[in-house]
Design a protein around this motif. Structure first.
Motif, PDB file in Angstrom:
ATOM      1  N   LEU A 349      39.329  34.434   6.835  1.00 35.09           N
ATOM      2  CA  LEU A 349      38.703  34.486   5.508  1.00 35.09           C
ATOM      3  C   LEU A 349      37.238  34.102   5.593  1.00 35.09           C
ATOM      4  CD1 LEU A 349      38.982  34.818   2.410  1.00 35.09           C
ATOM      5  CD2 LEU A 349      39.410  32.346   2.332  1.00 35.09           C
ATOM      6  N   GLY A 350      36.927  33.073   6.380  1.00 33.62           N
ATOM      7  CA  GLY A 350      35.539  32.614   6.494  1.00 33.62           C
ATOM      8  C   GLY A 350      34.603  33.680   7.037  1.00 33.62           C
ATOM      9  N   ILE A 351      35.026  34.398   8.077  1.00 29.99           N
ATOM     10  CA  ILE A 351      34.135  35.417   8.644  1.00 29.99           C
ATOM     11  C   ILE A 351      34.020  36.635   7.724  1.00 29.99           C
ATOM     12  CG2 ILE A 351      34.417  34.667  11.036  1.00 29.99           C
ATOM     13  CD1 ILE A 351      36.467  36.832  11.474  1.00 29.99           C
ATOM     14  N   ILE A 352      35.062  36.900   6.931  1.00 30.52           N
ATOM     15  CA  ILE A 352      34.981  37.992   5.949  1.00 30.52           C
ATOM     16  C   ILE A 352      34.019  37.624   4.833  1.00 30.52           C
ATOM     17  CG2 ILE A 352      36.285  39.253   4.180  1.00 30.52           C
ATOM     18  CD1 ILE A 352      38.708  39.121   6.055  1.00 30.52           C
ATOM     19  N   VAL A 353      34.116  36.401   4.323  1.00 31.21           N
ATOM     20  CA  VAL A 353      33.212  35.939   3.259  1.00 31.21           C
ATOM     21  C   VAL A 353      31.760  35.983   3.733  1.00 31.21           C
ATOM     22  CG1 VAL A 353      32.512  33.915   1.911  1.00 31.21           C
ATOM     23  CG2 VAL A 353      34.933  34.535   2.073  1.00 31.21           C
ATOM     24  N   ASP A 354      31.514  35.523   4.943  1.00 31.14           N
ATOM     25  CA  ASP A 354      30.148  35.531   5.483  1.00 31.14           C
ATOM     26  C   ASP A 354      29.614  36.951   5.627  1.00 31.14           C
ATOM     27  OD1 ASP A 354      30.203  32.795   5.621  1.00 31.14           O
ATOM     28  OD2 ASP A 354      30.656  32.710   7.767  1.00 31.14           O
ATOM     29  N   TYR A 355      30.474  37.874   6.019  1.00 25.93           N
ATOM     30  CA  TYR A 355      30.036  39.257   6.242  1.00 25.93           C
ATOM     31  C   TYR A 355      29.764  39.987   4.933  1.00 25.93           C
ATOM     32  CZ  TYR A 355      30.071  44.077   7.966  1.00 25.93           C
ATOM     33  OH  TYR A 355      29.735  45.374   8.256  1.00 25.93           O
ATOM     34  N   LEU A 356      30.624  39.821   3.931  1.00 23.99           N
ATOM     35  CA  LEU A 356      30.494  40.570   2.685  1.00 23.99           C
ATOM     36  C   LEU A 356      29.419  40.011   1.758  1.00 23.99           C
ATOM     37  CD1 LEU A 356      34.233  41.345   1.814  1.00 23.99           C
ATOM     38  CD2 LEU A 356      32.516  42.892   2.771  1.00 23.99           C
ATOM     39  N   GLY A 357      29.204  38.719   1.775  1.00 23.44           N
ATOM     40  CA  GLY A 357      28.183  38.135   0.916  1.00 23.44           C
ATOM     41  C   GLY A 357      28.688  37.850  -0.486  1.00 23.44           C
ATOM     42  N   PRO A 358      27.873  37.193  -1.305  1.00 26.58           N
ATOM     43  CA  PRO A 358      28.310  36.708  -2.621  1.00 26.58           C
ATOM     44  C   PRO A 358      28.688  37.798  -3.611  1.00 26.58           C
ATOM     45  CG  PRO A 358      25.937  36.397  -2.314  1.00 26.58           C
ATOM     46  CD  PRO A 358      26.494  36.783  -0.987  1.00 26.58           C
ATOM     47  N   GLU A 359      28.205  39.035  -3.432  1.00 30.88           N
ATOM     48  CA  GLU A 359      28.523  40.085  -4.404  1.00 30.88           C
ATOM     49  C   GLU A 359      30.007  40.459  -4.402  1.00 30.88           C
ATOM     50  OE1 GLU A 359      26.538  42.282  -0.854  1.00 30.88           O
ATOM     51  OE2 GLU A 359      26.474  40.317  -1.854  1.00 30.88           O
ATOM     52  N   TRP A 360      30.748  40.007  -3.400  1.00 30.74           N
ATOM     53  CA  TRP A 360      32.184  40.292  -3.327  1.00 30.74           C
ATOM     54  C   TRP A 360      33.028  39.061  -3.670  1.00 30.74           C
ATOM     55  CZ3 TRP A 360      34.218  45.091  -2.724  1.00 30.74           C
ATOM     56  CH2 TRP A 360      33.315  46.101  -2.369  1.00 30.74           C
ATOM     57  N   ASP A 361      32.394  37.996  -4.160  1.00 33.04           N
ATOM     58  CA  ASP A 361      33.115  36.759  -4.445  1.00 33.04           C
ATOM     59  C   ASP A 361      34.227  36.949  -5.474  1.00 33.04           C
ATOM     60  OD1 ASP A 361      31.655  35.365  -2.635  1.00 33.04           O
ATOM     61  OD2 ASP A 361      30.433  34.263  -4.081  1.00 33.04           O
ATOM     62  N   HIS A 362      33.983  37.799  -6.475  1.00 35.00           N
ATOM     63  CA  HIS A 362      34.996  38.016  -7.514  1.00 35.00           C
ATOM     64  C   HIS A 362      36.297  38.533  -6.907  1.00 35.00           C
ATOM     65  CE1 HIS A 362      36.977  39.382 -11.174  1.00 35.00           C
ATOM     66  NE2 HIS A 362      37.080  40.589 -10.638  1.00 35.00           N
ATOM     67  N   TRP A 363      36.193  39.484  -5.990  1.00 31.99           N
ATOM     68  CA  TRP A 363      37.379  40.092  -5.415  1.00 31.99           C
ATOM     69  C   TRP A 363      38.054  39.194  -4.386  1.00 31.99           C
ATOM     70  CZ3 TRP A 363      38.873  43.851  -8.319  1.00 31.99           C
ATOM     71  CH2 TRP A 363      37.924  44.634  -8.994  1.00 31.99           C
ATOM     72  N   LEU A 364      37.294  38.245  -3.840  1.00 31.03           N
ATOM     73  CA  LEU A 364      37.841  37.319  -2.839  1.00 31.03           C
ATOM     74  C   LEU A 364      38.313  36.010  -3.460  1.00 31.03           C
ATOM     75  CD1 LEU A 364      35.143  37.867  -0.066  1.00 31.03           C
ATOM     76  CD2 LEU A 364      37.559  38.491   0.117  1.00 31.03           C
ATOM     77  N   GLU A 365      38.179  35.889  -4.765  1.00 38.76           N
ATOM     78  CA  GLU A 365      38.464  34.615  -5.426  1.00 38.76           C
ATOM     79  C   GLU A 365      39.905  34.163  -5.211  1.00 38.76           C
ATOM     80  OE1 GLU A 365      38.378  32.626  -9.925  1.00 38.76           O
ATOM     81  OE2 GLU A 365      37.808  34.729  -9.628  1.00 38.76           O
ATOM     82  N   TYR A 366      40.862  35.070  -5.327  1.00 33.09           N
ATOM     83  CA  TYR A 366      42.274  34.659  -5.234  1.00 33.09           C
ATOM     84  C   TYR A 366      42.606  34.088  -3.856  1.00 33.09           C
ATOM     85  CZ  TYR A 366      47.350  34.772  -5.499  1.00 33.09           C
ATOM     86  OH  TYR A 366      48.677  34.411  -5.472  1.00 33.09           O
TER      87      TYR A 366
END
Length: 376
Positions: A349-366
């Motif tokens: 999850l950490g490396i995915i969050v770092d790669y996608l950036g904050p604009e994808w936070d909504h979809w990664l919230e769960y």
């Protein structure tokens, strides 16, 4: 977490190069092409150097954690192998990503009996035993990891040499070898912490998925043969589990993302929907108090069941598919007490969050909220 260092390999077959997957360089047919029943050929060049049994045994003798492991691995009575065999027979947690551990003794008896006639299966069992011991004894991990690598290499060599297709005489041994190799590769993949971040992990994981798909292909093609063997009860339970209808709504947000994605074609969306369906079955199992026998099976089975289109999108690092992978990381997190998994869910999850950036936070919230939640 344990990880094995490796060197860049450039001696792969033409088919693996075309598909952009890592080849093991076995000749005349590499393992990936063997498992997926593809045509395998090599460019006209000298074959890469291989580790012969005599070479591997001499290396094994040079690595020892103590006096009790000082004997070589090719002696007539091999105490190193006996240690691994005893461990296989006594530790049910080795295969805790499968069905009920209550069935472990009978399953093991089947594997050992078939392994006496199919040495590639016996070597694969010993290799996975060594891999598990490397986890249990970190102070001796270098020794056990070397054993695991050497025994797995020998198992693959023997399998390639014996391969003539699947029939009634070898279907159980072939499926056993393939399944244990799949468990071994998944444990190695989830343990990797390469500095390449997401790029490195996707490379390892897509190769793992390709190998697991080969296992699924073998099982599917040999299904009528296998259902006439002693594996019939085990395979029926597994098939009943993976064919369940999903019940929960834990994947609702990722379904919305896939359904509304403008950059995905309908075929790609269907592949993602199928991957989501299997994930939801996995969440239903790990979160059900009454579930016992198959609670963590989808952690292993998901890599085998996702369609080829999904793997292609994952290799291309499509953002929607990376979010879907983040949901798989949550499934891993629920199984974090398993030796093969550990903190892999949080890491992925950490490396995915770092790669996608904050604009994808909504979809990664769960998945993010549940993985970072402090335990009660």
């Amino acid at each position: 977490m344990l990880r094995r260092s490796h060197k860049k390999f450039r001696g792969g077959c033409l088919e693996c190069k075309r598909r952009h997957v890592k080849c093991d360089g076995r000749r005349p047919v590499c393992l990936l092409c063997t498992m997926s029943e593809r045509d395998c050929s090599y460019p006209s060049q000298a074959p890469p150097e291989k580790l012969s049994p005599s070479d591997s045994s001499s290396q094994e003798q040079s690595i020892s954690p103590g006096d009790n492991h000082s004997q070589g691995l090719d002696e007539a009575i091999n105490l190193n192998h006996m240690e691994l065999l005893v461990h296989v027979a006594s530790d049910k947690s080795m295969f805790n990503l499968g069905h009920s551990p209550n069935d472990y003794p009978s399953d093991l008896f089947i594997a050992l009996k078939k392994g006496l006639k199919a040495p590639y299966l016996m070597y694969m069992l010993l290799a996975f035993s060594a891999r598990h011991l490397a986890f249990l004894h970190p102070q001796q991990s270098a020794f056990y990891l070397h054993q695991a690598m050497t025994l797995q290499t020998r198992a693959v060599s023997l399998f390639n040499a014996a391969w003539t297709g699947v029939d009634q005489s070898n279907c159980v041994a072939v499926l056993g070898f393939s399944s244990i190799l799949g468990h071994h590769l998944l444990a190695d993949t989830l343990a990797k912490r390469d500095p390449g971040g997401l790029e490195g992990f996707i490379s390892h994981y897509t190769q793992c998925v390709e190998m697991h798909r080969g296992i699924h292909t073998i099982a599917t093609n040999a299904w009528p043969l296998l259902m006439a063997t002693e594996l019939q009860p085990i395979l029926s339970l597994s098939a009943d589990f993976t064919s369940r209808a999903p019940r929960g709504n834990h994947c609702q947000r990722i379904r919305e993302l896939v359904d509304t994605a403008n950059g995905l074609g309908e075929e790609d969306k269907e592949a993602c929907r199928l991957a989501i369906q299997y994930l939801q079955v996995g969440f239903d199992a790990v979160l059900a108090e009454e579930e016992q026998s198959n609670r963590y099976q989808m952690i292993f089975s998901w890599t085998m069941l996702v369609p080829p289109e999904f793997t292609r999108l994952l290799a291309a690092k499509r953002p929607e598919v990376l979010v879907l992978l983040a949901y798989y990381s949550l499934l891993l997190h629920y199984g974090r007490n398993l030796w093969q998994v550990g903190d892999a869910g949080a890491y992925i999850l950490g490396i995915i969050v770092d790669y996608l950036g904050p604009e994808w936070d909504h979809w990664l919230e769960y998945p993010r909220e549940r993985i970072t939640r402090k335990p009660l």
